[in-house]
Design an enzyme around this catalytic site. Structure first.
Site, PDB file in Angstrom:
ATOM      1  CB  ILE A  78      -0.989   0.006   1.192  1.00  0.00           C
ATOM      2  CG1 ILE A  78      -0.285  -0.219   2.525  1.00  0.00           C
ATOM      3  CG2 ILE A  78      -2.072  -1.039   0.992  1.00  0.00           C
ATOM      4  CD1 ILE A  78      -1.221  -0.225   3.724  1.00  0.00           C
ATOM      5  CG  ASP A  79      -0.132   4.354  -2.714  1.00  0.00           C
ATOM      6  OD1 ASP A  79       0.543   3.537  -3.356  1.00  0.00           O
ATOM      7  OD2 ASP A  79      -1.119   4.950  -3.181  1.00  0.00           O
ATOM      8  NE  ARG A  80       7.330   7.488   1.602  1.00  0.00           N
ATOM      9  CZ  ARG A  80       8.390   8.182   1.248  1.00  0.00           C
ATOM     10  NH1 ARG A  80       8.394   9.472   1.352  1.00  0.00           N
ATOM     11  NH2 ARG A  80       9.461   7.583   0.795  1.00  0.00           N
ATOM     12  CG  ASP A  81       1.677   9.905   2.071  1.00  0.00           C
ATOM     13  OD1 ASP A  81       2.574   9.822   2.937  1.00  0.00           O
ATOM     14  OD2 ASP A  81       1.773  10.636   1.066  1.00  0.00           O
ATOM     15  CB  THR A  82      -2.318   4.135   2.132  1.00  0.00           C
ATOM     16  OG1 THR A  82      -2.558   4.999   1.032  1.00  0.00           O
ATOM     17  CG2 THR A  82      -3.561   3.347   2.445  1.00  0.00           C
TER      18      THR A  82
END
Length: 176
Positions: A78-82
């Site tokens: 999952i994305d860094r900011d998620t």
């Protein structure tokens, strides 16, 4: 023919201001683990960031617990900011089985997302192909030659104003 070239490239220095969050295991056995990844934490190496990732932490944990760190793989990312759950395999056989289950849609993933704006329609799906974006970024974008993707969404709750800005009214939506 027969020559071997060895290239030793030093890792970029780690960011001295980044504090690696603690590992948070939700569940695990000898084949896999479920880990809670906080927002802001990179799941795997990308760009110039080669250390301090979730994968690095898991490899260190595996080594400290008698497992082969080279076998550790992230089944999903999952994305860094998620923030959210990442499925981890401890060996190649488990990874192949889990990856196949994911590809055949035998594993169900569900996310809650707080969004700026309210989609219209409030229930639907996105099926646009996704591929690499700007080469200077790790972000992916919708593009005709991208990989197939399918995301269903359902509005759970809305908050805020109702004035229109195109097809996305001002406000916030909680999507599943």
């Amino acid at each position: 023919s027969g020559q071997q070239v060895v290239l030793h490239v030093p890792l970029p220095p780690p960011d001295p201001t980044y504090v690696v969050p603690p590992l948070n295991f939700i569940w695990g056995d000898e084949h896999l683990a479920i880990v809670d990844k906080p927002p802001g934490h990179l799941a795997h190496q990308a760009g110039a960031i080669m250390t301090g990732t979730l994968l690095n932490q898991l490899q260190d944990w595996a080594l400290a617990h008698g497992r082969d760190p080279r076998e550790v793989r992230l089944v999903n990312r999952i994305d860094r900011d998620t923030s959210g759950i990442v499925l981890v395999s401890w060996h190649l056989d488990a990874h192949l089985a889990l990856a196949k289950s994911l590809e055949n849609r035998q594993l169900h993933k569900e996310y809650l997302a707080l969004c700026h704006g309210i989609p219209d329609p409030t229930d639907g799906d996105w099926r646009e192909p996704i591929g690499p974006g700007d080469p200077a970024s790790i972000a992916h974008v919708v593009r005709p030659d991208g990989r197939a993707s399918h995301t269903e969404y359902h509005l759970i709750e809305r908050a805020g104003g109702s004035s229109s800005a195109g097809s996305f009214p001002v406000g916030y939506a909680l999507l599943r």
